[in-house]
Design a protein around this motif. Structure first.
Motif, PDB file in Angstrom:
ATOM      1  N   ARG A   8       0.846  -1.185   0.000  1.00  0.00           N
ATOM      2  CA  ARG A   8       0.000   0.000   0.000  1.00  0.00           C
ATOM      3  C   ARG A   8       0.884   1.239   0.000  1.00  0.00           C
ATOM      4  O   ARG A   8       1.981   1.239   0.596  1.00  0.00           O
ATOM      5  CB  ARG A   8      -0.902   0.025   1.232  1.00  0.00           C
ATOM      6  CG  ARG A   8      -1.910   1.184   1.176  1.00  0.00           C
ATOM      7  CD  ARG A   8      -2.747   1.305   2.407  1.00  0.00           C
ATOM      8  NE  ARG A   8      -3.605   2.484   2.322  1.00  0.00           N
ATOM      9  CZ  ARG A   8      -4.324   2.966   3.326  1.00  0.00           C
ATOM     10  NH1 ARG A   8      -4.301   2.362   4.501  1.00  0.00           N
ATOM     11  NH2 ARG A   8      -5.068   4.036   3.168  1.00  0.00           N
ATOM     12  N   ASN A 158      -5.588   1.839  -1.270  1.00  0.00           N
ATOM     13  CA  ASN A 158      -6.235   0.891  -0.364  1.00  0.00           C
ATOM     14  C   ASN A 158      -7.141  -0.071  -1.137  1.00  0.00           C
ATOM     15  O   ASN A 158      -7.076  -1.292  -0.951  1.00  0.00           O
ATOM     16  CB  ASN A 158      -7.040   1.664   0.681  1.00  0.00           C
ATOM     17  CG  ASN A 158      -7.336   0.836   1.920  1.00  0.00           C
ATOM     18  OD1 ASN A 158      -6.654  -0.144   2.198  1.00  0.00           O
ATOM     19  ND2 ASN A 158      -8.351   1.230   2.660  1.00  0.00           N
ATOM     20  N   ASN A 185      -0.322   1.989   5.784  1.00  0.00           N
ATOM     21  CA  ASN A 185       0.505   2.641   4.763  1.00  0.00           C
ATOM     22  C   ASN A 185       1.934   2.108   4.817  1.00  0.00           C
ATOM     23  O   ASN A 185       2.512   1.943   5.886  1.00  0.00           O
ATOM     24  CB  ASN A 185       0.527   4.155   4.974  1.00  0.00           C
ATOM     25  CG  ASN A 185      -0.820   4.787   4.748  1.00  0.00           C
ATOM     26  OD1 ASN A 185      -1.495   5.207   5.691  1.00  0.00           O
ATOM     27  ND2 ASN A 185      -1.238   4.866   3.497  1.00  0.00           N
TER      28      ASN A 185
END
Length: 458
Positions: A8, A158, A185
């Motif tokens: 991500r 995401n 993240n």
């Protein structure tokens, strides 16, 4: 054998503003830059063979991919043709704005993120339907994805990380198993190609559906009730065991403190166990003393260690002494111990926590009662002895700045760098926004502990 590493994007300005769906806010934050460096170190430590970096077509993924490619000294090959999910009326709105403008859509997204409903059950006006998402995802994989993702680091948003990871696991958007994954993240997972498809490394745990499991761990001394919070994405090699104080003996914790900590930490990738010590909660109702408190943690620690995890024991209040004694008795130097608002010694209990009649009764009879629980002098003395003997070796202490119980404690034996204060917080970290600040502080400390990506033979 081909490899896909899926990550991500790192933290950007969009994350700080908590915006759903499409947004041009792609500036990487200072924390995001740290995540770039950490992800690169992790991939290098595993000697993963990658030929290039690609990104799904969102500004946040592209900016992150370019930075990560530079850090890894790999070519950046541009964008994939897999747009993020279109979120209809939620697109471009912050959580607060969505809750105000479209409360039903907010509730639907909230239930999805809590893994109560699947993608096919989302109710967001004007958003992309699961069947349409599935059609374009399967088409993309057949025409571009299978070829362009092989031996690449794929950096996504995401929703695109969710799409690709489920696809590689054999789960399509209309499947009831297509549910939210907590993907912090800058975190990554790896897949290896096999004859019949792709295998996640490490494998996704069965218990991640749902991500909370109720257990009773048996032993000759009784059964210990445990709630296991299983990470769904960025699994760490370290398991956290949350140890309650004497009066906060529920797995939930005062004002749900332990539940909130466990959920947040598991979403960071740390399997987290909350415990009812023997003699409390749903555990075997035996006579409760300091020995049974320590024995409870030994039982849970032995169970967790069999799963190959190194441990972090986090004790709240008197649970701090329990954690320190449990580590000492196990002789496990690789275990870490953190203490939240440690209140373990009679001299500290006597200042504010026990006063007047209760303190007199404790000195006179060896026991007193508070909140319906019996507290004995022998238990306090053993707890205090454990704290005095081992507090110098504690790995981290969090104090509440407005905690009247721990105010005035002698902490000179503990290195100053290991003590953090959450200003304005009480003993249970329940005042104002102190829970959020405790989560942020402990979360940052956990990030510093995150080890390299698990090896490919797990």
């Amino acid at each position: 054998m081909a490899t896909i590493v899926l990550a991500r994007h790192v933290e950007t300005e969009k994350n700080l503003r908590d915006i759903h769906g499409a947004s041009g806010l792609a500036s990487v934050t200072l924390r995001g830059q740290d995540q770039v460096a950490h992800l690169a170190r992790t991939l290098r430590s595993r000697a993963v063979t990658l030929t290039a970096v690609v990104a799904t077509p969102t500004p946040q993924a592209v900016s992150s991919a370019r930075l990560i490619a530079g850090e890894l000294q790999l070519p950046y090959e541009g964008e994939l043709g897999l747009p993020a999910v279109h979120l209809g009326v939620a697109a471009g709105l912050s959580t607060a704005e969505l809750r105000s403008a479209h409360p039903q859509a907010h509730r639907s997204i909230d239930l999805f993120r809590a893994r109560v409903i699947s993608a096919a059950e989302l109710e967001i006006p004007a958003s992309e339907a699961a069947k349409d998402l599935e059609k374009r995802l399967v088409g993309w994989w057949r025409t571009e994805g299978r070829k362009r993702c092989r031996d690449r680091l794929v950096v996504g948003s995401n929703s695109t990380v969710l799409m690709i990871s489920h696809l590689l696991n054999g789960v399509l958007p209309t499947d009831s198993r297509y549910r939210y994954l907590a993907t912090p993240n800058g975190t990554a997972r790896m897949w290896r190609e096999e004859a019949d498809g792709w295998r996640a490394v490490p494998a996704f745990p069965q218990q991640s559906w749902p991500d909370v499991e109720q257990l009773r761990i048996s032993s000759p001394d009784g059964a210990v009730a445990v709630t296991r919070h299983v990470p769904s994405w960025a699994a760490s090699r370290r398991t956290v065991i949350l140890i309650p104080g004497y009066f906060g003996s529920s797995r939930h914790g005062p004002y749900g403190l332990y539940n909130r900590l466990a959920r947040a930490w598991s979403w960071q990738g740390f399997e987290t166990l909350t415990v009812d010590p023997l003699g409390s909660g749903d555990s075997t109702p035996v006579f409760r003393d300091f020995t049974s408190e320590v024995r409870s943690i030994e039982i849970v620690s032995e169970w967790a260690s069999r799963h190959g995890s190194s441990l972090l024991l986090v004790g709240h209040s008197m649970g701090g002494a329990t954690a320190l004694r449990a580590r000492d008795q196990a002789g496990a130097e690789n275990w870490l111990v953190w203490c939240l608002a440690p209140l373990c010694r009679l001299v500290d209990l006597s200042r504010v926590f026990l006063r007047g009649r209760q303190l007199d009764e404790l000195h006179r009879t060896g026991r007193t009662y508070r909140h319906g629980l019996e507290l004995r002098r022998d238990m306090i003395d053993e707890s205090g002895a454990a704290w005095d003997a081992h507090c110098k070796d504690v790995d981290g202490v969090w104090l509440g700045g407005a905690d009247q119980y721990t105010a005035g404690m002698d902490l000179t034996a503990i290195p100053t760098a290991r003590v953090r204060v959450i200003e304005g917080a009480d003993h249970n970290f329940s005042t104002n926004d102190s829970p959020a600040r405790l989560l942020a502080s402990t979360g940052a400390a956990l990030t510093a502990l995150t080890g390299p990506m698990p090896s490919t033979d797990q």
